[in-house]
Design a protein around this motif. Structure first.
Motif, PDB file in Angstrom:
ATOM      1  N   HIS A  41     141.029  13.292 134.554  1.00 54.06           N
ATOM      2  CA  HIS A  41     142.247  13.056 133.701  1.00 54.06           C
ATOM      3  C   HIS A  41     143.427  12.701 134.767  1.00 54.06           C
ATOM      4  O   HIS A  41     143.067  12.552 135.738  1.00 54.06           O
ATOM      5  CB  HIS A  41     142.702  14.601 133.678  1.00 54.06           C
ATOM      6  N   PRO A  42     144.561  12.458 134.127  1.00 51.03           N
ATOM      7  CA  PRO A  42     145.551  11.540 134.801  1.00 51.03           C
ATOM      8  C   PRO A  42     145.979  13.081 135.530  1.00 51.03           C
ATOM      9  O   PRO A  42     146.138  14.089 135.385  1.00 51.03           O
ATOM     10  CB  PRO A  42     146.750  11.157 133.788  1.00 51.03           C
ATOM     11  N   PRO A  43     146.510  12.571 136.854  1.00 50.66           N
ATOM     12  CA  PRO A  43     146.653  13.452 137.996  1.00 50.66           C
ATOM     13  C   PRO A  43     147.995  14.214 137.436  1.00 50.66           C
ATOM     14  O   PRO A  43     148.813  13.411 136.684  1.00 50.66           O
ATOM     15  CB  PRO A  43     146.800  12.941 139.386  1.00 50.66           C
ATOM     16  N   VAL A  44     148.361  15.237 137.663  1.00 51.29           N
ATOM     17  CA  VAL A  44     149.618  16.211 137.158  1.00 51.29           C
ATOM     18  C   VAL A  44     150.360  16.673 138.510  1.00 51.29           C
ATOM     19  O   VAL A  44     149.874  17.100 139.491  1.00 51.29           O
ATOM     20  CB  VAL A  44     149.311  17.323 136.254  1.00 51.29           C
ATOM     21  N   ALA A  45     151.563  16.259 138.473  1.00 48.24           N
ATOM     22  CA  ALA A  45     152.528  16.557 139.738  1.00 48.24           C
ATOM     23  C   ALA A  45     153.483  17.522 139.285  1.00 48.24           C
ATOM     24  O   ALA A  45     154.296  16.991 138.286  1.00 48.24           O
ATOM     25  CB  ALA A  45     152.884  15.381 140.474  1.00 48.24           C
ATOM     26  N   ILE A  46     153.973  18.498 139.823  1.00 51.66           N
ATOM     27  CA  ILE A  46     155.144  19.596 139.601  1.00 51.66           C
ATOM     28  C   ILE A  46     156.108  18.951 140.716  1.00 51.66           C
ATOM     29  O   ILE A  46     156.002  18.985 141.995  1.00 51.66           O
ATOM     30  CB  ILE A  46     154.733  20.912 139.787  1.00 51.66           C
ATOM     31  N   VAL A  47     157.393  18.805 140.462  1.00 57.53           N
ATOM     32  CA  VAL A  47     158.395  18.385 141.169  1.00 57.53           C
ATOM     33  C   VAL A  47     159.447  19.272 140.909  1.00 57.53           C
ATOM     34  O   VAL A  47     160.103  19.661 139.807  1.00 57.53           O
ATOM     35  CB  VAL A  47     158.743  16.998 141.134  1.00 57.53           C
ATOM     36  N   GLY A  48     159.999  19.962 141.958  1.00 58.03           N
ATOM     37  CA  GLY A  48     161.096  20.995 141.973  1.00 58.03           C
ATOM     38  C   GLY A  48     162.002  20.480 143.366  1.00 58.03           C
ATOM     39  O   GLY A  48     161.727  19.577 144.053  1.00 58.03           O
ATOM     40  N   ARG A  49     163.332  20.769 143.318  1.00 62.36           N
ATOM     41  CA  ARG A  49     164.107  20.836 144.586  1.00 62.36           C
ATOM     42  C   ARG A  49     165.124  21.892 144.495  1.00 62.36           C
ATOM     43  O   ARG A  49     165.213  22.667 143.586  1.00 62.36           O
ATOM     44  CB  ARG A  49     165.118  19.454 143.992  1.00 62.36           C
TER      45      ARG A  49
END
Length: 450
Positions: A41-49
């Motif tokens: 599957h396409p890799p999934v990335a969580i992005v927060g700040r």
């Protein structure tokens, strides 16, 4: 290129040391190193700040880099670092990115990366990412067309995280009044909400981030206004978070500070009584006060010490499947509920102990007595030599014999500066300072600063 990763990710002055170009390159390197191992599957990335202004710029760069590597990017907005780690695990994402410089001043920023499961990166993965960054993208696959990553927003990430925190509390907080200093940081929304949902009466201060005021004379590095607010409102306690809320310190009703060692002692005793302290063992670093060790020995709790740095505490917790660890700075880890330090979680569990026992924070913290501690940073020519020559070791051994079981000496070369940190604990401030000065003089003589 020098070492890119420090003790807690990549950190520097935003738009000078930590540029958008570097952020983009690190994101692409992380995606290729961490997220492309499973091609099903396409890799999934969580992005927060956190809310500092430069986070907007760096978030754009990181999102672009991840999408360019084919990752599906899920932006969660302004959330604490442990919330991002939690959401990585909860959503089974391949990668997490948190943009924060924690307790540092507003002009700084940083990139913290999380592996699948929400865990911090092991050294070998950090080295692989550094090597990929140094290679400048040579050999990277660059998807085109429909293979380019898409970007989505997760609008209820904070709600999921708060629900998780409240569900973890072993007792309701009804009847407790707490002042929370949010450092104008990432916990400004979730910390007061979590404490309210758990039943506490909450007074929130420094909870209006504008991008520029994070950590500005507030939070866990500036406790004065929290101390005043606790007294003004007659609160049972005050809780101070840092900019990304991965740690907390506390103020008791009398205005006294309760540090990370004392918070660990409170939770260790509570968890042992509940049968939740695995192997009756607590993990702390060598910088924890000797008073913690003495208290734990009296309570029948084993203390395991690691090198300085929360990553080493985490490594020991995972390797030995233990249930509690942390640092004097207030960075505590409860692996049953979090994969990294979580200041809001820590505060909830400390307040739950207060509510369950009806005891004050000062009374609970009295389980340990902090020994006076003196720390001297000695500038030297060679930090490794200065801490290990026979003359210095002889002075240190003599000091340890002089102090006996009620004192301690620690020599620690800095990891980044030409310094040797001389730390001495003793039964009195004067005794600790006298021994520290004597040892510092020996270190200076062994390798004079140039």
């Amino acid at each position: 290129m020098g070492r890119l990763f420090g003790t807690d990710g990549v950190r520097g002055l935003a738009n000078a040391d930590l540029t958008p170009e570097l952020a983009l390159t690190v994101a692409v390197a992380a995606a290729h190193t961490l997220a492309e191992q499973d091609h099903s599957h396409p890799p999934v990335a969580i992005v927060g700040r956190d809310p500092r202004a430069s986070g907007e710029m760096l978030e754009a760069a990181v999102v672009a880099g991840l999408a360019s590597a084919g990752a599906t990017v899920v932006r969660v907005g302004v959330l604490p670092t442990p919330a991002v780690a939690y959401l990585v695990a909860e959503t089974k994402a391949d990668l997490g990115v948190m943009l924060s410089a924690s307790h540092n001043p507003m002009p700084d920023n940083g990139i913290k990366l999380f592996a699948p499961g929400g865990h911090k990166l092991p050294d070998d993965v950090e080295l692989a990412i550094e090597a990929a960054v140094a290679a400048g993208g040579a050999g990277w696959r660059r998807p085109t067309g429909a293979a380019i990553g898409r970007v989505h927003d997760l609008l209820d990430g904070a709600d999921h995280y708060v629900r998780h925190l409240v569900d973890s509390a072993p007792h309701r907080l009804d009847g407790l009044k707490v002042v929370v200093d949010c450092a104008n940081g990432a916990a400004s929304g979730v910390a007061p909400e979590a404490y309210r949902q758990a039943g506490a009466e909450v007074i929130a201060i420094h909870a209006e981030p504008d991008g520029l005021n994070i950590n500005d004379d507030c939070g866990s590095t500036h406790l004065e206004s929290l101390r005043a607010a606790v007294r003004e409102h007659g609160a049972a306690l005050g809780v101070a978070h840092d900019g990304d809320a991965d740690r907390c310190l506390a103020i008791d009703a009398t205005g006294a500070e309760v540090d990370g060692d004392q918070l660990m002692a409170i939770l260790a005793v509570a968890m042992r009584e509940a049968g939740a302290l695995t192997a009756d063992t607590l993990v702390a670093t060598v910088m924890s006060n000797l008073g913690l060790r003495l208290a734990m020995a009296r309570e029948g709790i084993r203390l395991v010490e690691t090198k300085v740095g929360d990553r080493y505490v985490l490594e020991e917790l995972r390797a030995s499947a233990l249930a509690l660890g942390g640092e004097q700075s207030g960075h505590l880890v409860l692996p049953a509920y979090a994969t990294t330090g979580d200041g809001v979680l820590t505060a909830l569990h400390v307040m739950a102990r207060m509510a369950a026992t009806g005891r004050s924070l000062a009374d609970l913290a009295g389980v340990m007595t902090k020994l006076p501690q003196v720390l001297i940073n000695v500038r030297v020519g060679d930090r490794t030599v200065a801490a290990s020559v026979p003359e210095v070791l002889a002075v240190a051994e003599a000091a340890e014999a002089e102090l006996g079981e009620k004192g301690r000496v620690l020599l620690r070369p800095s990891g980044t500066e030409p310094l040797v940190r001389v730390m001495v604990e003793a039964g009195s401030e004067d005794a600790a300072r006298a021994v520290a000065e004597r040892l510092a003089d020996a270190v200076r003589a062994a390798s004079p600063a140039t």
